[in-house]
Design an enzyme around this catalytic site. Structure first.
Site, PDB file in Angstrom:
ATOM      1  CB  SER A 220      -0.856  -0.027   1.272  1.00 38.75           C
ATOM      2  OG  SER A 220      -1.430   1.230   1.516  1.00 38.75           O
TER       3      SER A 220
ATOM      4  CE1 TYR B 105      -4.099  -2.953   5.698  1.00 40.44           C
ATOM      5  CE2 TYR B 105      -3.397  -0.696   5.291  1.00 40.44           C
ATOM      6  CZ  TYR B 105      -3.824  -1.914   4.817  1.00 40.44           C
ATOM      7  OH  TYR B 105      -3.972  -2.104   3.457  1.00 40.44           O
TER       8      TYR B 105
ATOM      9  CE  LYS C  15      -1.471  -4.472   3.470  1.00 45.38           C
ATOM     10  NZ  LYS C  15      -1.762  -5.796   2.951  1.00 45.38           N
TER      11      LYS C  15
END
Ligand code: NAD
Ligand code: UD1
Length: 342
Positions: free
Chosen positions: A127, A152, A156
């Protein structure tokens, strides 16, 4: 010649379902693995209807290594696209252990089992969140990563690092991390799209639900940012275009066209669009009203970020094709399909 097969983890989800359609259309066989924690079996059925192919589906949790191992034993595939993860930024702050547990364990199992079974190619869903608040626009793959601002985002970055280190140790394997910008829209058939649970946290689902009358009013989070109209800027990428980037990534590895055994690509349009612009455009192209008001800034939001996608354009031979108008129309068609609006 035998068809290449791709295992798509999280294939019942938003991006995974669109990617499955594009893989089938490009001539690949697909096996879907999903635990349906954030999706419904109906999405798999819709993908089968769109493609006319009875795609195998295994309801398995990628964190359950033994159950996942059976999928590796049962199917012959050389490539995996790993979408399966928990993805809500805000929820990750409330439930960090769930996010670290799910996103890291499932990824460790994917690469571990691929190594154990001699399966070669992996695409990882990364992302643009890894760039944090960039110092310069647009961001290239060389733009430094900033410390993650949420669990989160941290998963990644960590998965990218796990992939880099694993591929260094196992040169017979190949991997590509795709850093998605903001995926929006739905398949042109309006049979698959995003299915947010509860109140949408992301902009476009909130816009479509407001237009459909499910939400009273959209809050625009901040109009006092240092941008031309004061609202935040993002690079909104059509989900079908994004799906095609995965087909290109798989084709690159299968065709031995990759330059390194670990590569990273930005997947965006290269165009920054503000929140206000997007909402106005949605109203204009769909001829519907979206009640909205200016609200305070949302904590943790990045002011502006958009991609330099030239590496993906040149190396993957991929380019975002759909216009923002087409994408916003597809988002509305999908919402109307869900709500039975004519
Ligand atoms: P999604 O929630 O619609 O799809 C993820 C799918 O994975 C769901 O069907 C869910 O049921 C499944 N899943 C989750 N954990 C699993 C597990 N342990 N085992 C098996 N299945 C599991 O999300 P999406 O928007 O399609 O995102 C796909 C990937 O792309 C995710 O890794 C996400 O972090 C990444 N990503 C998404 C965005 C975005 O804005 N949508 C942006 C950048 C990156
Ligand atoms: C974030 C993450 C992204 C993650 C995605 C999924 C960053 C840069 N991006 O995207 O990695 O995959 O969440 O959850 O961290 N907005 C409103 N009103 C709303 C909703 C949103 O004004 O009701 C605005 C936001 O302030 C933002 C823009 O719309 O400026 C886009 O927001 P959103 O769709 O939530 O995506 P990001 O926060 O960019």
């Amino acid at each position: 010649m035998k068809k290449q097969c791709v295992l798509v983890s999280g294939g019942a989800g938003y991006i995974g379902s669109h990617t499955t359609v594009e893989l089938i259309e490009a001539g690949y066989d697909v096996v879907i693995v999903d635990n349906l924690s954030n999706s419904e079996i109906g999405a798999v059925e819709s993908v089968r209807r769109i493609t006319g192919v009875d795609i195998p589906f295994e309801q398995v949790d990628c964190c359950d290594r033994e159950a996942f191992r059976k999928v590796f034993e049962k199917y012959e595939f050389d490539s995996v696209i790993h979408f399966a993860a928990s993805k809500a930024v805000g929820e990750s702050v409330q439930k960090p252990l769930l996010y670290y547990g799910n996103n890291l364990t499932s990824f460790m199992n994917v690469v571990g089992l691929m190594h154990e079974f001699g399966r070669q190619n992996v695409v990882f869903s990364s992302s643009c969140t890894v760039y944090g608040e960039p110092d310069k626009q647009p961001v290239t793959e060389q733009t430094p990563r900033k410390p993650a601002t949420s669990p989160y985002g941290n998963t990644k970055q960590t998965c990218e690092d796990i992939l880099r280190d694993t591929l260094k140790a196992y040169p017979e394997m190949k991997g590509i991390a795709l850093r998605y910008f903001n995926p929006i829209g739905a398949h042109p058939s309006a049979q698959i799209g995003e299915l947010p649970r509860g109140v949408p946290q992301n902009l476009v689902p909130y816009v479509t639900q407001t237009a459909a009358g499910l939400r009273e009013c959209l809050s625009i989070f901040g109009d006092d940012y240092p941008t031309p109209d004061g609202s935040c800027i993002r690079d909104y990428i059509d989900v079908t275009d994004l799906a095609k980037a995965h087909v290109a990534a798989i084709g690159r590895m299968v065709g031995d066209k990759n330059k390194e055994n670990y590569e990273i690509f930005n997947i965006g349009t290269g165009r920054g669009v503000s929140v206000l612009e997007l909402v106005n455009k949605f109203e204009e192209v769909n001829g519907v009203k979206v009640n909205h008001k200016i609200a305070p800034r949302r904590e943790g939001d990045i002011i502006a970020i958009w991609a330099d996608p030239s590496l993906a354009n040149n190396e993957l031979g991929w380019k975002a094709e759909r216009t923002l108008d087409e994408t916003l129309k597809s988002a509305w068609e999908w919402e109307k399909h869900l709500r039975g609006i004519k």
